[in-house]
Design an enzyme around this catalytic site. Structure first.
Site, PDB file in Angstrom:
ATOM      1  N   THR A 136       4.093  -0.333  11.823  1.00  0.00           N
ATOM      2  CA  THR A 136       2.632  -0.280  11.772  1.00  0.00           C
ATOM      3  C   THR A 136       1.981  -0.989  12.962  1.00  0.00           C
ATOM      4  OG1 THR A 136       0.743  -1.096  10.490  1.00  0.00           O
ATOM      5  CG2 THR A 136       2.751  -2.348  10.289  1.00  0.00           C
ATOM      6  N   ASP A 137       0.746  -0.607  13.240  1.00  0.00           N
ATOM      7  CA  ASP A 137      -0.001  -1.304  14.305  1.00  0.00           C
ATOM      8  C   ASP A 137      -0.393  -2.722  13.887  1.00  0.00           C
ATOM      9  OD1 ASP A 137      -1.951  -0.648  12.417  1.00  0.00           O
ATOM     10  OD2 ASP A 137      -3.275   0.408  13.814  1.00  0.00           O
ATOM     11  N   GLU A 138      -0.294  -3.007  12.571  1.00  0.00           N
ATOM     12  CA  GLU A 138      -0.741  -4.329  12.101  1.00  0.00           C
ATOM     13  C   GLU A 138       0.121  -5.462  12.632  1.00  0.00           C
ATOM     14  OE1 GLU A 138      -2.024  -4.749   8.126  1.00  0.00           O
ATOM     15  OE2 GLU A 138      -2.787  -2.706   7.996  1.00  0.00           O
ATOM     16  N   TYR A 162       1.914  -8.711   4.562  1.00  0.00           N
ATOM     17  CA  TYR A 162       2.421  -7.351   4.823  1.00  0.00           C
ATOM     18  C   TYR A 162       2.781  -7.189   6.303  1.00  0.00           C
ATOM     19  CZ  TYR A 162       2.186  -2.441   6.186  1.00  0.00           C
ATOM     20  OH  TYR A 162       2.459  -1.220   6.761  1.00  0.00           O
ATOM     21  N   LYS A 166       6.461  -6.585   8.134  1.00  0.00           N
ATOM     22  CA  LYS A 166       6.775  -5.435   8.985  1.00  0.00           C
ATOM     23  C   LYS A 166       7.198  -5.910  10.381  1.00  0.00           C
ATOM     24  CE  LYS A 166       6.478  -1.599   8.138  1.00  0.00           C
ATOM     25  NZ  LYS A 166       7.421  -0.628   7.492  1.00  0.00           N
TER      26      LYS A 166
HETATM   27  P1  NAD Z   1       3.650   4.037   0.193  1.00  0.00           P
HETATM   28  O1  NAD Z   1       3.428   2.718  -0.450  1.00  0.00           O
HETATM   29  O2  NAD Z   1       2.804   5.195  -0.171  1.00  0.00           O
HETATM   30  O3  NAD Z   1       5.176   4.487  -0.046  1.00  0.00           O
HETATM   31  C1  NAD Z   1       6.241   3.603   0.024  1.00  0.00           C
HETATM   32  C2  NAD Z   1       7.413   4.226  -0.724  1.00  0.00           C
HETATM   33  O4  NAD Z   1       8.534   3.340  -0.618  1.00  0.00           O
HETATM   34  C3  NAD Z   1       7.150   4.424  -2.231  1.00  0.00           C
HETATM   35  O5  NAD Z   1       7.537   5.721  -2.615  1.00  0.00           O
HETATM   36  C4  NAD Z   1       8.031   3.374  -2.895  1.00  0.00           C
HETATM   37  O6  NAD Z   1       8.501   3.771  -4.168  1.00  0.00           O
HETATM   38  C5  NAD Z   1       9.164   3.256  -1.884  1.00  0.00           C
HETATM   39  N1  NAD Z   1       9.849   1.969  -1.981  1.00  0.00           N
HETATM   40  C6  NAD Z   1       9.291   0.738  -2.064  1.00  0.00           C
HETATM   41  N2  NAD Z   1      10.255  -0.198  -2.180  1.00  0.00           N
HETATM   42  C7  NAD Z   1      11.449   0.467  -2.159  1.00  0.00           C
HETATM   43  C8  NAD Z   1      12.806   0.047  -2.231  1.00  0.00           C
HETATM   44  N3  NAD Z   1      13.133  -1.230  -2.373  1.00  0.00           N
HETATM   45  N4  NAD Z   1      13.769   0.995  -2.166  1.00  0.00           N
HETATM   46  C9  NAD Z   1      13.433   2.294  -2.026  1.00  0.00           C
HETATM   47  N5  NAD Z   1      12.176   2.748  -1.983  1.00  0.00           N
HETATM   48  C10 NAD Z   1      11.194   1.842  -2.039  1.00  0.00           C
HETATM   49  O7  NAD Z   1       3.608   3.732   1.750  1.00  0.00           O
HETATM   50  P2  NAD Z   1       3.168   4.693   2.956  1.00  0.00           P
HETATM   51  O8  NAD Z   1       1.743   4.514   3.214  1.00  0.00           O
HETATM   52  O9  NAD Z   1       3.737   6.042   2.737  1.00  0.00           O
HETATM   53  O10 NAD Z   1       3.953   3.969   4.163  1.00  0.00           O
HETATM   54  C11 NAD Z   1       5.271   4.374   4.518  1.00  0.00           C
HETATM   55  C12 NAD Z   1       5.729   3.561   5.704  1.00  0.00           C
HETATM   56  O11 NAD Z   1       4.843   3.757   6.803  1.00  0.00           O
HETATM   57  C13 NAD Z   1       5.738   2.052   5.447  1.00  0.00           C
HETATM   58  O12 NAD Z   1       6.870   1.508   6.073  1.00  0.00           O
HETATM   59  C14 NAD Z   1       4.463   1.551   6.107  1.00  0.00           C
HETATM   60  O13 NAD Z   1       4.621   0.227   6.534  1.00  0.00           O
HETATM   61  C15 NAD Z   1       4.355   2.508   7.275  1.00  0.00           C
HETATM   62  N6  NAD Z   1       2.987   2.764   7.769  1.00  0.00           N
HETATM   63  C16 NAD Z   1       1.997   3.159   6.919  1.00  0.00           C
HETATM   64  C17 NAD Z   1       0.744   3.462   7.430  1.00  0.00           C
HETATM   65  C18 NAD Z   1      -0.384   3.925   6.524  1.00  0.00           C
HETATM   66  O14 NAD Z   1      -1.507   4.044   6.991  1.00  0.00           O
HETATM   67  N7  NAD Z   1      -0.142   4.221   5.257  1.00  0.00           N
HETATM   68  C19 NAD Z   1       0.497   3.349   8.798  1.00  0.00           C
HETATM   69  C20 NAD Z   1       1.532   2.913   9.641  1.00  0.00           C
HETATM   70  C21 NAD Z   1       2.784   2.645   9.111  1.00  0.00           C
HETATM   71  O1  DAU Z   2      -2.971   0.105  10.209  1.00  0.00           O
HETATM   72  C1  DAU Z   2      -1.906   0.659   9.507  1.00  0.00           C
HETATM   73  C2  DAU Z   2      -1.953   0.174   8.074  1.00  0.00           C
HETATM   74  O2  DAU Z   2      -3.031   0.846   7.437  1.00  0.00           O
HETATM   75  C3  DAU Z   2      -0.662   0.416   7.313  1.00  0.00           C
HETATM   76  O3  DAU Z   2       0.376  -0.306   7.925  1.00  0.00           O
HETATM   77  C4  DAU Z   2      -0.814  -0.003   5.847  1.00  0.00           C
HETATM   78  O4  DAU Z   2       0.370   0.303   5.129  1.00  0.00           O
HETATM   79  C5  DAU Z   2      -1.976   0.770   5.264  1.00  0.00           C
HETATM   80  O5  DAU Z   2      -2.182   0.393   3.924  1.00  0.00           O
HETATM   81  C6  DAU Z   2      -3.237   0.566   6.075  1.00  0.00           C
HETATM   82  O6  DAU Z   2      -3.711  -0.812   5.942  1.00  0.00           O
HETATM   83  P1  DAU Z   2      -5.263  -1.149   5.775  1.00  0.00           P
HETATM   84  O7  DAU Z   2      -5.380  -2.452   5.117  1.00  0.00           O
HETATM   85  O8  DAU Z   2      -5.977  -0.930   7.064  1.00  0.00           O
HETATM   86  O9  DAU Z   2      -5.682   0.065   4.786  1.00  0.00           O
HETATM   87  P2  DAU Z   2      -6.621   0.114   3.484  1.00  0.00           P
HETATM   88  O10 DAU Z   2      -6.806   1.545   3.138  1.00  0.00           O
HETATM   89  O11 DAU Z   2      -6.154  -0.811   2.422  1.00  0.00           O
HETATM   90  O12 DAU Z   2      -7.992  -0.455   4.038  1.00  0.00           O
HETATM   91  C7  DAU Z   2      -8.640   0.171   5.129  1.00  0.00           C
HETATM   92  C8  DAU Z   2      -9.852  -0.674   5.471  1.00  0.00           C
HETATM   93  O13 DAU Z   2     -10.811  -0.571   4.399  1.00  0.00           O
HETATM   94  C9  DAU Z   2      -9.558  -2.162   5.594  1.00  0.00           C
HETATM   95  O14 DAU Z   2     -10.368  -2.718   6.605  1.00  0.00           O
HETATM   96  C10 DAU Z   2      -9.955  -2.740   4.236  1.00  0.00           C
HETATM   97  C11 DAU Z   2     -11.102  -1.829   3.819  1.00  0.00           C
HETATM   98  N1  DAU Z   2     -11.240  -1.614   2.364  1.00  0.00           N
HETATM   99  C12 DAU Z   2     -10.158  -1.233   1.653  1.00  0.00           C
HETATM  100  C13 DAU Z   2     -10.242  -1.006   0.304  1.00  0.00           C
HETATM  101  C14 DAU Z   2      -9.030  -0.588  -0.491  1.00  0.00           C
HETATM  102  C15 DAU Z   2     -12.503  -1.775   1.765  1.00  0.00           C
HETATM  103  O15 DAU Z   2     -13.488  -2.106   2.425  1.00  0.00           O
HETATM  104  N2  DAU Z   2     -12.577  -1.532   0.420  1.00  0.00           N
HETATM  105  C16 DAU Z   2     -11.514  -1.182  -0.339  1.00  0.00           C
HETATM  106  O16 DAU Z   2     -11.662  -1.018  -1.572  1.00  0.00           O
END
Ligand code: NAD
Ligand code: DAU
Length: 353
Positions: A136-138, A162, A166
């Site tokens: 992730t970019d975080e 988190y 990562k």
């Molecule tokens: P998500 O939470 O929707 O999915 C995660 C999945 O991993 C779930 O299906 C969960 O059951 C599985 N999991 C959790 N713990 C596990 C374990 N111990 N063994 C096997 N499976 C397990 O997450 P997502 O948003 O799909 O993110 C997927 C990946 O991409 C993550 O590594 C996250 O850090 C990365 N990522 C997410 C975003 C985003 O915006 N969502 C952006 C950049 C990177």
């Molecule tokens: O940047 C990549 C990341 O983006 C991934 O690595 C994470 O897995 C993914 O969950 C996401 O993280 P964020 O914290 O940015 O996403 P989230 O959707 O939780 O929140 C997006 C923005 O909105 C953040 O600034 C928090 C804000 N927010 C979120 C929720 C759930 C609100 O203002 N209200 C809310 O109820």
């Protein structure tokens, strides 16, 4: 030289991005074999993969990435050559309330997979393999309003448990290349949105709450900035890295699409006014709530490296992507309602088995 993944183990395959990746991959490369592994935590939903249940080239395995022996056996018995690692605890707010699971799954879990891959590939002299780690970019921390976007050489400055988990996992992956010679690649992507995103994250939560007439919670002043990318544009980036990425390289993936949270919520409200008119504008539901602890102010990705080296270009504009996403949640109301009421954990068994 181009690498051709043939048999893939995809971890986190029942989650948001993992399930979209599996669908993307099976459409793009129907001849390849995919094993989707997932522990089915609260975020994993087998329903995301149900349309693949008749596909002989796809197998779902219910397993934990911490179970090194099981992963090792899966790699060995299926001649897996490519591991794509999505599985993680992924929600920042949950990491604030309960960081333990994040360090366990994201760091120890990644290490468990690396150990299995080392044993099956390196210890048996199998040089044609890839271990791709999805990050992730975080990990780069937060940006000032006018600071340049994150490049791959930015310092790691993670701020939430988190992000720290990562960041650590990225380092562990790197160490397995430098110490043992595992063929690793890493991608650091910005915020994804699209179908099958768990409705605890901003965009699906806002859509679902609009449909239910519930308040739309905005943390703090709503001026935090995220760089949004349609999920299949993330998957296209991973596809390019798997085929042509350089070993031990990190690639940032993003769409050059920065939005303040309040603006994105207003865009969704306008779309809901158009598709789901209720007599009053949906943005009346916006409610400012207490800010997230340690809330990162701004993320922005500089994706020049993957664009220049691998020819990456997002296909979806934000306009088309957000429309598709709103429409998907409207068309798949039962999917998110079953999550909201908890019945998604048992619904599949009831319906299909
Ligand atoms: P998500 O939470 O929707 O999915 C995660 C999945 O991993 C779930 O299906 C969960 O059951 C599985 N999991 C959790 N713990 C596990 C374990 N111990 N063994 C096997 N499976 C397990 O997450 P997502 O948003 O799909 O993110 C997927 C990946 O991409 C993550 O590594 C996250 O850090 C990365 N990522 C997410 C975003 C985003 O915006 N969502 C952006 C950049 C990177
Ligand atoms: O940047 C990549 C990341 O983006 C991934 O690595 C994470 O897995 C993914 O969950 C996401 O993280 P964020 O914290 O940015 O996403 P989230 O959707 O939780 O929140 C997006 C923005 O909105 C953040 O600034 C928090 C804000 N927010 C979120 C929720 C759930 C609100 O203002 N209200 C809310 O109820």
């Amino acid at each position: 030289m181009t690498y051709t993944p043939k048999i893939l183990l995809v971890t986190g395959a029942a989650g948001f991005i993992g399930s979209n990746f599996v669908h993307y991959w099976m459409d793009a490369y129907p001849e390849s074999k995919v094993i989707g592994l997932d522990a089915l935590t609260y975020a994993g939903n087998k329903e995301n993969l149900v349309s693949l249940s008749q596909n002989n080239n796809f197998t779902f395995v219910h397993a934990d990435i911490l179970d090194t022996d099981k992963v090792e056996k899966l790699l060995q018995d299926n001649n897996v050559d490519t591991l794509v690692h999505f599985a993680a605890e992924s929600h920042v707010d949950r990491s604030i309330h309960g960081p333990d699971a994040f360090f366990k799954t994201n760091i120890e879990g990644t290490h468990s997979l690396l150990k299995a891959a080392k044993k099956v590939w390196l210890d048996q002299g199998i040089t044609d393999h890839r271990f791709h780690h999805v990050s992730t970019d975080e990990v780069y921390g937060t940006l000032a309003p006018d600071a340049p976007a994150f490049t791959e050489t930015n310092q790691y400055l993670p701020n939430s448990p988190y992000a720290a988990s990562k960041a650590s996992s990225d380092h562990v992956v790197r160490s397995y290349h430098h110490t043992y010679g595992l063929n690793t690649t890493i991608s650091n992507c910005s915020n994804n949105y699209g179908p099958y995103q768990f409705p605890e994250k901003l965009i699906p939560l806002v859509i679902a709450n609009c449909l239910d007439g519930k308040s739309l919670p905005i943390y703090g002043d709503g001026q935090q900035i995220r760089d949004w990318l349609f999920v299949d544009d993330h998957n296209r980036g991973i596809d390019l890295i798997l085929h042509n990425g350089k070993i031990d390289n990190t690639y940032n993936i993003g769409g050059n699409n920065e939005w303040a949270n309040i603006d994105i919520v207003n865009v969704i409200c306008e779309l809901m006014d158009e598709h789901h008119p209720v007599g009053a504008p949906h943005n009346q539901l916006i409610t400012y709530v207490k800010d997230r602890a340690g809330h990162d102010r701004r993320y922005a990705i500089n994706a020049s490296k993957i664009m220049n080296e691998l020819g990456y270009k997002p296909q979806e504009t934000f306009e088309t992507g957000i429309r598709k996403t709103v429409q998907w949640y409207m068309d798949n109301e039962q999917w998110w309602r079953r999550i909201m009421d908890g019945s998604y954990k048992t619904w599949l068994d009831k319906n299909y088995e």
